[in-house]
Structures are given as C-alpha cells and as structure tokens.
Design a protein around this motif. Structure first.
Motif, PDB file in Angstrom:
ATOM      1  N   MET A   1     -11.604   8.229  20.686  1.00  0.00           N
ATOM      2  CA  MET A   1     -11.824   7.417  19.454  1.00  0.00           C
ATOM      3  C   MET A   1     -13.711   7.893  19.302  1.00  0.00           C
ATOM      4  O   MET A   1     -14.386   7.716  19.962  1.00  0.00           O
ATOM      5  CB  MET A   1     -11.887   5.867  19.726  1.00  0.00           C
ATOM      6  N   LEU A  43     -14.933  -2.511  16.081  1.00  0.00           N
ATOM      7  CA  LEU A  43     -14.032  -1.542  15.882  1.00  0.00           C
ATOM      8  C   LEU A  43     -13.429  -1.550  14.335  1.00  0.00           C
ATOM      9  O   LEU A  43     -13.178  -2.590  13.622  1.00  0.00           O
ATOM     10  CB  LEU A  43     -12.631  -2.102  16.539  1.00  0.00           C
ATOM     11  N   ASP A  45     -10.720  -0.080  11.664  1.00  0.00           N
ATOM     12  CA  ASP A  45      -9.566   0.348  11.385  1.00  0.00           C
ATOM     13  C   ASP A  45      -9.443   0.826   9.874  1.00  0.00           C
ATOM     14  O   ASP A  45      -9.160  -0.287   9.205  1.00  0.00           O
ATOM     15  CB  ASP A  45      -8.601  -0.561  11.835  1.00  0.00           C
ATOM     16  N   TYR A  46      -9.092   2.242   9.653  1.00  0.00           N
ATOM     17  CA  TYR A  46      -8.804   2.166   8.028  1.00  0.00           C
ATOM     18  C   TYR A  46      -7.986   3.426   7.762  1.00  0.00           C
ATOM     19  O   TYR A  46      -8.180   4.292   8.608  1.00  0.00           O
ATOM     20  CB  TYR A  46     -10.606   2.772   7.754  1.00  0.00           C
ATOM     21  N   LYS A  49      -6.699   5.180  11.116  1.00  0.00           N
ATOM     22  CA  LYS A  49      -7.987   5.697  11.561  1.00  0.00           C
ATOM     23  C   LYS A  49      -8.810   4.932  12.162  1.00  0.00           C
ATOM     24  O   LYS A  49      -9.148   4.224  11.480  1.00  0.00           O
ATOM     25  CB  LYS A  49      -8.453   6.887  11.080  1.00  0.00           C
ATOM     26  N   LYS A  50      -9.154   5.290  13.498  1.00  0.00           N
ATOM     27  CA  LYS A  50     -10.053   4.116  14.025  1.00  0.00           C
ATOM     28  C   LYS A  50     -11.321   4.678  14.539  1.00  0.00           C
ATOM     29  O   LYS A  50     -11.161   5.706  15.136  1.00  0.00           O
ATOM     30  CB  LYS A  50      -9.235   3.153  15.326  1.00  0.00           C
ATOM     31  N   SER A  52     -15.318   3.486  16.643  1.00  0.00           N
ATOM     32  CA  SER A  52     -16.124   2.429  17.004  1.00  0.00           C
ATOM     33  C   SER A  52     -17.466   2.386  16.478  1.00  0.00           C
ATOM     34  O   SER A  52     -17.793   3.387  15.792  1.00  0.00           O
ATOM     35  CB  SER A  52     -16.555   2.731  18.590  1.00  0.00           C
ATOM     36  N   THR A 158     -14.180   9.161   7.769  1.00  0.00           N
ATOM     37  CA  THR A 158     -12.603   9.469   8.438  1.00  0.00           C
ATOM     38  C   THR A 158     -12.137  10.580   7.851  1.00  0.00           C
ATOM     39  O   THR A 158     -10.929  11.044   8.571  1.00  0.00           O
ATOM     40  CB  THR A 158     -11.842   8.103   8.217  1.00  0.00           C
ATOM     41  N   GLU A 164      -5.305   8.614  15.866  1.00  0.00           N
ATOM     42  CA  GLU A 164      -5.130   8.190  17.266  1.00  0.00           C
ATOM     43  C   GLU A 164      -4.019   8.511  18.045  1.00  0.00           C
ATOM     44  O   GLU A 164      -3.037   8.198  17.470  1.00  0.00           O
ATOM     45  CB  GLU A 164      -5.415   6.754  17.505  1.00  0.00           C
ATOM     46  N   LYS A 249     -14.989   0.344  24.630  1.00  0.00           N
ATOM     47  CA  LYS A 249     -13.942   1.403  24.431  1.00  0.00           C
ATOM     48  C   LYS A 249     -12.793   1.114  25.246  1.00  0.00           C
ATOM     49  O   LYS A 249     -11.787   1.059  25.090  1.00  0.00           O
ATOM     50  CB  LYS A 249     -14.540   2.783  24.476  1.00  0.00           C
ATOM     51  N   ASP A 252     -10.930  -2.125  24.643  1.00  0.00           N
ATOM     52  CA  ASP A 252      -9.970  -1.934  23.665  1.00  0.00           C
ATOM     53  C   ASP A 252      -8.733  -1.265  24.050  1.00  0.00           C
ATOM     54  O   ASP A 252      -7.499  -1.549  23.474  1.00  0.00           O
ATOM     55  CB  ASP A 252     -10.547  -1.068  22.768  1.00  0.00           C
TER      56      ASP A 252
END
Length: 434
Positions: A1, A43, A45-46, A49-50, A52, A158, A164, A249, A252
């Motif tokens: 990530m 975190l 999340d879009y 795609k993630k 940090s 992104t 991921e 990380k 998670d």
C-alpha cells in the motif's frame, strides 16, 4: 500500500484536507478522556485503490526559526511517503516557510503535488500560476471548506496505483504494535523459535511489512512485522507519535493486534493512543507485558501489574493480558492461545433468538430511563456484521438511547457470550428506517 503525506506551513488547511480525504465515520466511539489525540494517520479507499494518508504539523517560522520537533516529524513523514501533497494557501503569497519546505521536498526526490487550497471559484483559478515559482510540475486547486477538487485530486493520486492484492482470508494474521524498543521484533523472533512452531519465509505483500508464515499446533498463521525506520538515528526512534505510521499499516492488514508494553518502563499515555487505533479498526486485541525477566519478584508483581492494567485500560475491560519475556521465552506459551481466542471472538456470530432472549431479560431487569415523558423501546435485535461483531437494535427512537444504557446493554451481551478480546459495535435504528 502506498503512502501519501500532507505537508505545509500552519493554517493552510492540511487537517481539513486530511478529513475530506479519509471521509472518516467512526463506528466505535472511544469516550475515555485519556485517549484523545491528534489523528495523524488515515486510510483512503477510492475506486478500489487504497493508500495510507499521513498528516503533519505545520512548519512555520521565518529565517531559521523552525520548530525542531515538527521539522523532524515532517522529515520522517516525507521519508515514509511515496507521494507528497504540498499544501499552500491560494490567497497568500509564497513565503519563506514555503520556500524552505520546497527545498526539503526537492532534496527528497519524491513525487510532489502542490495543492493550492481555498480555490473555490473560477476567478481564483488564476491564482494557481503564482505557485509555479515553487518549481513543481503538478499543481492542483482544491477548496477544503467547499469540498471542491477532491475527485480530480484522487484521480491524479491513484492513476498509477495498482489494485491491492487480495490477502489470504482463511489464515489468522496478527501483528505486534507499541512504542519503539518495547521488544516487538524480539517477541516475533522468540515466537518463531518455539519448538512447536514451523517457520517458512514468504515475501511481504507491502514494502513496509515482513510477513512470516508459521505453523503452530498444526495450523498456519501469519505474523506481520514492520520494517525498521529507513533513516537511522535515535532521534527518529524517539518520535513516538510517528512510530504509529509503521504500525498502522500492520494494524489494517491484521486480524489481531498485540499491544506490547515494556515491563521496565511501565505503562504510559501513548500506549492508550496506540491501542485506540486498533480498537477503532475493529481488530481482535491482546495486551502483552514484555521483558518480564527484568521484574524482580514476578509472582508478587503480577498481581500489582494486573491491577494497574485494569485501572489504566478500564475503558477496554474485555481485553486479556499476558506477561512474557522474549529474552528467556518464559510464559511465551501463554501468548498464542490469547491471540487465537481474540481472533475467534472477533469473527463470532450469535444466534438471533439467543441474542433477543438476552436483551429481553436485560430490559426487564433494568428499564431504559424516560426522557421528556418518552421511554426507549427495543423491538428486535440482530447481529448484522462480524470482524468485529455488530449488533443492530430496532427501536422506537434512537434519540432516546442514553450512553449509560448503551454501555449496560453491551455489558449484558458480553456477560452472556464470550467476546473476550474484541470490540463490539451497537447500532440503533428507528423501526421506520430502511
């Protein structure tokens, strides 16, 4: 990530941008006053795609008058990051502080996006041209206050990120979290050298983590260890607030988090802060007091330690404690059973009929208090999620749920079902709600 960090001088809107990007809706609320802290990690999340996200303190001061602690924290965050969002005030001229930050970022060699905040109308977009003087190619406008420009920003961040990789769902993954130098890596080494453990190396799925698969009592497990700080020097090890960056990380990606406390230095406030991240993430939790070999009277001191831990961590009475020595391996055998128990309880599913019986009995024993002539009525309760267990109550009015009564219901659920080692979520929903 991948990791993205926000950097800039004070009052340019970094924290507002941070909050817009993480879109955080806390499901587990920690009301304990002792664990309030600045959130520096989130975190994002879009579109599958993630990444940090790290926030940093504002770097201020003209000339050489820098706040040394904030500067070190910023350098550490830059060192951790793949992409840096250099936030500037679109309504302000470029200052000496901006130029000094520019010089730091140029030296880092990292990908930099200049984020010009407070651009909330078409006329203000002309202000962007002022910031090309900073010498960076990528300059984007946003308005944190009016939530403008964030889709474009996220698309840009992104666009080159990979999806991921899926984790192995059926294998228990756990990590050790805690302050620097409490013995996290030593505990992993001691655990992997146990006679009943068979170890095989597997490559880590992220740049910052080392995953080791091992077999314990004929079952496979993965322990996640975070790599050491890239930039050497004690000064970085001592920035405890930013030691969270590596831990987050691992948190998670884990099913269970083991908070490690040093028996020599004792419990400090920062231990609560680190633990609160694991609780908010809904993970199974164990607290491990390490370096037990340094305690002079272990049999007597264990009682005192348990009392202190119960008082200090009274906001999480459902967490079990173990006392170990990574050096001598004494009491190490107590660790894995607690990790496994926390994992199983975190995934537990409770029958709806049993759950409703418990809540019906709880209400008959202690009715909800009335408010302005109205009283809470609970029609039905069911478990609607796990990891952690989530219980949804259908009620006449969720506004009538008092915090103390919510805690009472949680205690009754915990008394009836073994949920040691896991947070749980209680959600209240009006019967008319979908």
């Amino acid at each position: 990530m991948e990791t993205v960090c926000l950097i800039g001088k004070p009052n340019v809107g970094k924290s507002s941008i941070f909050n817009r990007l993480i879109k955080e809706k806390k499901a587990i609320i920690l009301s304990e006053p002792g664990i309030t802290r600045d959130r520096i990690y989130g975190l994002v999340d879009y579109n599958g795609k993630k990444f940090s996200l790290i926030d940093t303190g504002g770097i201020h001061g003209e000339g050489d008058d820098f706040n040394k602690d904030i500067l070190m924290q910023a350098e550490l965050a830059i060192n951790e990051a793949d992409t840096i969002l250099f936030v500037v005030d679109g309504l302000d001229d470029i200052t000496e502080a901006d130029k000094k930050i520019r010089n730091m970022l140029k030296k880092s060699g990292k990908k930099v996006i200049v984020l010009v905040n407070k651009i909330d109308n078409v006329q203000r977009k002309d202000l962007l041209y002022n910031f090309y003087e900073l010498g960076f190619e990528n300059i984007l406008p946003v308005s944190a206050e009016h939530n403008i420009g964030f889709k474009e920003l996220l698309d840009f961040i992104t666009k080159d990120m990979r999806e991921e990789e899926k984790e192995e769902e059926d294998i228990l993954k756990f990590c050790f979290i805690g302050r620097p130098n409490v013995g996290k890596s030593s505990l992993i080494n001691a655990l992997l050298n146990e006679e009943r453990v068979i170890v095989s190396d597997v490559p880590g799925t992220t740049r910052d983590a080392i995953d080791t698969k091992f077999t314990y009592d004929k079952k496979d497990y993965i322990v996640i260890d975070t790599a050491g700080m890239r930039k050497k020097g004690r000064i970085y090890e001592n920035i405890e607030k930013y030691s969270l960056m590596r831990s987050m990380k691992a948190i998670d990606r884990s099913d269970v988090c083991v908070l490690v406390i040093d028996a020599q230095t004792g419990i400090i406030e920062h231990d609560k802060h680190i633990l609160s991240y694991a609780i908010e993430a809904g993970k199974g939790i164990v607290i491990c007091v390490n370096k037990w070999d340094t305690v002079k009277n272990p049999n007597e001191d264990i009682k005192r330690w348990k009392q202190e831990l119960e008082v200090y961590f009274k906001f999480v009475p459902y967490i079990n404690f173990v006392f170990t020595s990574a050096l001598t391996k004494k009491r190490l055998a107590t660790l894995m059973p607690e990790v496994i128990k926390a994992y199983e309880n975190n995934r537990k599913v409770i029958k709806t009929s049993l759950l409703n019986d418990v809540i019906t009995d709880a209400v008959s024993l202690h009715e909800p208090p009335s408010y302005k002539g109205k009283r809470l009525k609970i029609y039905f309760v069911s478990q609607t999620d796990s990891k952690p267990p989530k219980f949804t109550f259908n009620v006449n009015s969720k506004n009538l749920v008092h915090f103390s009564y919510e805690r009472y219901l949680e205690n009754k659920i915990r008394e009836s079902f073994d949920l040691v080692g896991t947070p749980i979520i209680l959600q209240f929903k009006n019967r008319s709600e979908k």
